[in-house]
Design a protein around this motif. Structure first.
Motif, PDB file in Angstrom:
ATOM      1  N   SER A   1     106.584 -40.197  15.666  1.00  0.00           N
ATOM      2  CA  SER A   1     105.341 -40.585  16.351  1.00  0.00           C
ATOM      3  C   SER A   1     104.228 -39.564  16.146  1.00  0.00           C
ATOM      4  O   SER A   1     103.062 -39.862  16.396  1.00  0.00           O
ATOM      5  N   ALA A   2     104.572 -38.371  15.664  1.00  0.00           N
ATOM      6  CA  ALA A   2     103.562 -37.327  15.438  1.00  0.00           C
ATOM      7  C   ALA A   2     102.927 -37.418  14.055  1.00  0.00           C
ATOM      8  O   ALA A   2     102.013 -36.651  13.746  1.00  0.00           O
ATOM      9  N   ILE A   3     103.370 -38.360  13.251  1.00  0.00           N
ATOM     10  CA  ILE A   3     102.857 -38.451  11.881  1.00  0.00           C
ATOM     11  C   ILE A   3     101.411 -38.937  11.892  1.00  0.00           C
ATOM     12  O   ILE A   3     101.113 -40.021  12.387  1.00  0.00           O
ATOM     13  N   VAL A   4     100.542 -38.106  11.379  1.00  0.00           N
ATOM     14  CA  VAL A   4      99.134 -38.455  11.177  1.00  0.00           C
ATOM     15  C   VAL A   4      98.754 -37.933   9.799  1.00  0.00           C
ATOM     16  O   VAL A   4      98.712 -36.728   9.581  1.00  0.00           O
TER      17      VAL A   4
ATOM     18  N   SER B   1      84.351 -46.563 -10.734  1.00  0.00           N
ATOM     19  CA  SER B   1      85.224 -47.089 -11.795  1.00  0.00           C
ATOM     20  C   SER B   1      86.568 -46.382 -11.823  1.00  0.00           C
ATOM     21  O   SER B   1      87.180 -46.213 -12.870  1.00  0.00           O
ATOM     22  N   SER B   2      87.027 -45.917 -10.666  1.00  0.00           N
ATOM     23  CA  SER B   2      88.358 -45.333 -10.560  1.00  0.00           C
ATOM     24  C   SER B   2      89.005 -45.847  -9.281  1.00  0.00           C
ATOM     25  O   SER B   2      88.321 -46.278  -8.360  1.00  0.00           O
ATOM     26  N   LEU B   3      90.315 -45.810  -9.271  1.00  0.00           N
ATOM     27  CA  LEU B   3      91.067 -46.342  -8.139  1.00  0.00           C
ATOM     28  C   LEU B   3      92.170 -45.358  -7.789  1.00  0.00           C
ATOM     29  O   LEU B   3      92.993 -45.022  -8.638  1.00  0.00           O
ATOM     30  N   PRO B   4      92.215 -44.871  -6.541  1.00  0.00           N
ATOM     31  CA  PRO B   4      93.307 -43.979  -6.163  1.00  0.00           C
ATOM     32  C   PRO B   4      94.589 -44.777  -5.927  1.00  0.00           C
ATOM     33  O   PRO B   4      94.594 -45.767  -5.202  1.00  0.00           O
ATOM     34  N   LEU B   5      95.650 -44.351  -6.567  1.00  0.00           N
ATOM     35  CA  LEU B   5      96.973 -44.923  -6.350  1.00  0.00           C
ATOM     36  C   LEU B   5      97.762 -43.916  -5.523  1.00  0.00           C
ATOM     37  O   LEU B   5      97.833 -42.735  -5.887  1.00  0.00           O
ATOM     38  N   ILE B   6      98.337 -44.358  -4.423  1.00  0.00           N
ATOM     39  CA  ILE B   6      99.053 -43.454  -3.521  1.00  0.00           C
ATOM     40  C   ILE B   6     100.433 -44.027  -3.225  1.00  0.00           C
ATOM     41  O   ILE B   6     100.552 -45.166  -2.784  1.00  0.00           O
ATOM     42  N   ALA B   7     101.472 -43.237  -3.472  1.00  0.00           N
ATOM     43  CA  ALA B   7     102.843 -43.594  -3.116  1.00  0.00           C
ATOM     44  C   ALA B   7     103.253 -42.702  -1.958  1.00  0.00           C
ATOM     45  O   ALA B   7     103.100 -41.486  -2.015  1.00  0.00           O
ATOM     46  N   THR B   8     103.763 -43.307  -0.893  1.00  0.00           N
ATOM     47  CA  THR B   8     104.143 -42.558   0.304  1.00  0.00           C
ATOM     48  C   THR B   8     105.605 -42.837   0.640  1.00  0.00           C
ATOM     49  O   THR B   8     106.035 -43.988   0.656  1.00  0.00           O
ATOM     50  N   VAL B   9     106.340 -41.762   0.930  1.00  0.00           N
ATOM     51  CA  VAL B   9     107.732 -41.861   1.348  1.00  0.00           C
ATOM     52  C   VAL B   9     107.872 -41.064   2.632  1.00  0.00           C
ATOM     53  O   VAL B   9     107.433 -39.916   2.701  1.00  0.00           O
ATOM     54  N   VAL B  10     108.444 -41.679   3.666  1.00  0.00           N
ATOM     55  CA  VAL B  10     108.638 -41.028   4.955  1.00  0.00           C
ATOM     56  C   VAL B  10     110.139 -41.035   5.273  1.00  0.00           C
ATOM     57  O   VAL B  10     110.796 -42.076   5.155  1.00  0.00           O
ATOM     58  N   PHE B  11     110.673 -39.896   5.709  1.00  0.00           N
ATOM     59  CA  PHE B  11     112.111 -39.805   5.969  1.00  0.00           C
ATOM     60  C   PHE B  11     112.416 -38.598   6.850  1.00  0.00           C
ATOM     61  O   PHE B  11     111.558 -37.746   7.071  1.00  0.00           O
ATOM     62  N   ARG B  12     113.647 -38.542   7.327  1.00  0.00           N
ATOM     63  CA  ARG B  12     114.156 -37.358   8.041  1.00  0.00           C
ATOM     64  C   ARG B  12     115.086 -36.638   7.062  1.00  0.00           C
ATOM     65  O   ARG B  12     115.955 -37.278   6.452  1.00  0.00           O
ATOM     66  N   THR B  13     114.906 -35.345   6.933  1.00  0.00           N
ATOM     67  CA  THR B  13     115.777 -34.594   6.025  1.00  0.00           C
ATOM     68  C   THR B  13     117.193 -34.514   6.600  1.00  0.00           C
ATOM     69  O   THR B  13     117.394 -34.590   7.820  1.00  0.00           O
TER      70      THR B  13
END
Length: 174
Positions: free
Chosen positions: A105-108, A158-170
């Motif tokens: 819940s603290a993820i910002v 004329s550019s596009l940001p591509l963002i890959a996000t992975v969220v997990f608990r170690t």
């Protein structure tokens, strides 16, 4: 004199010898624009899919503690990420933002801010310890090859940001 000109104009109106060339000239430009747009959008989708897979594989190494236990965690993360690009894209064009949090819940995650050169600013590399909540974002700014498609999808830049996000608990690797 006018009747002769009139007969010629009527004759030209009935002549169909150049009709196919005129029709082709009218259709060829929109056809090639659409074809180029399809190829460009397919390339962006392919690049995003490869980037997502590479981010997941590198994040797995963060999850198991391999990256955190390395002498230089950021270099180890990059060495896990780059081979998964399958040699298709330059590794130097990808940027990493790895943050840890105490709770889900603290993820910002702040929106990426780009400098004048198009490089994301304010990125961190803090993979945390065992049992930490970690977000891994991989950012790539795709520059379009075709200006028309780029302006339609990326706006004025004329550019596009591509963002890959992975969220997990170690994992409890210690």
């Amino acid at each position: 004199m006018f009747s002769r000109i009139r007969k010629r104009l009527i004759g030209l109106g009935r002549d169909r010898k150049g009709a196919v060339a005129v029709e082709f000239a009218l259709v060829v430009l929109p056809f090639f624009i659409m074809l180029t747009a399809m190829v460009e959008i397919s390339y962006v989708s392919f690049k995003a899919a490869v980037m997502e897979g590479a981010a997941r594989e590198a994040a797995r190494q963060v999850r198991t503690g391999v990256v955190q236990n390395a002498a230089d965690a950021a270099t180890r993360f990059e060495s896990e990420f780059c081979p998964n690009l399958l040699g298709l894209f330059a590794c130097a064009d990808f940027y990493y933002d790895v943050r840890n949090f105490a709770d889900f819940s603290a993820i910002v995650l702040p929106d990426p801010v780009y400098g004048a050169d198009g490089v994301p600013q304010g990125l961190q590399f803090s993979p945390g310890a065992s049992n930490a909540i970690v977000t891994v974002r991989v950012i790539h700014v795709h520059s379009f090859l075709t200006p028309l498609v780029g302006s339609l999808m990326g706006g004025a830049s004329s550019s596009l940001p591509l963002i890959a996000t992975v969220v997990f608990r170690t994992e409890p690797y210690e």
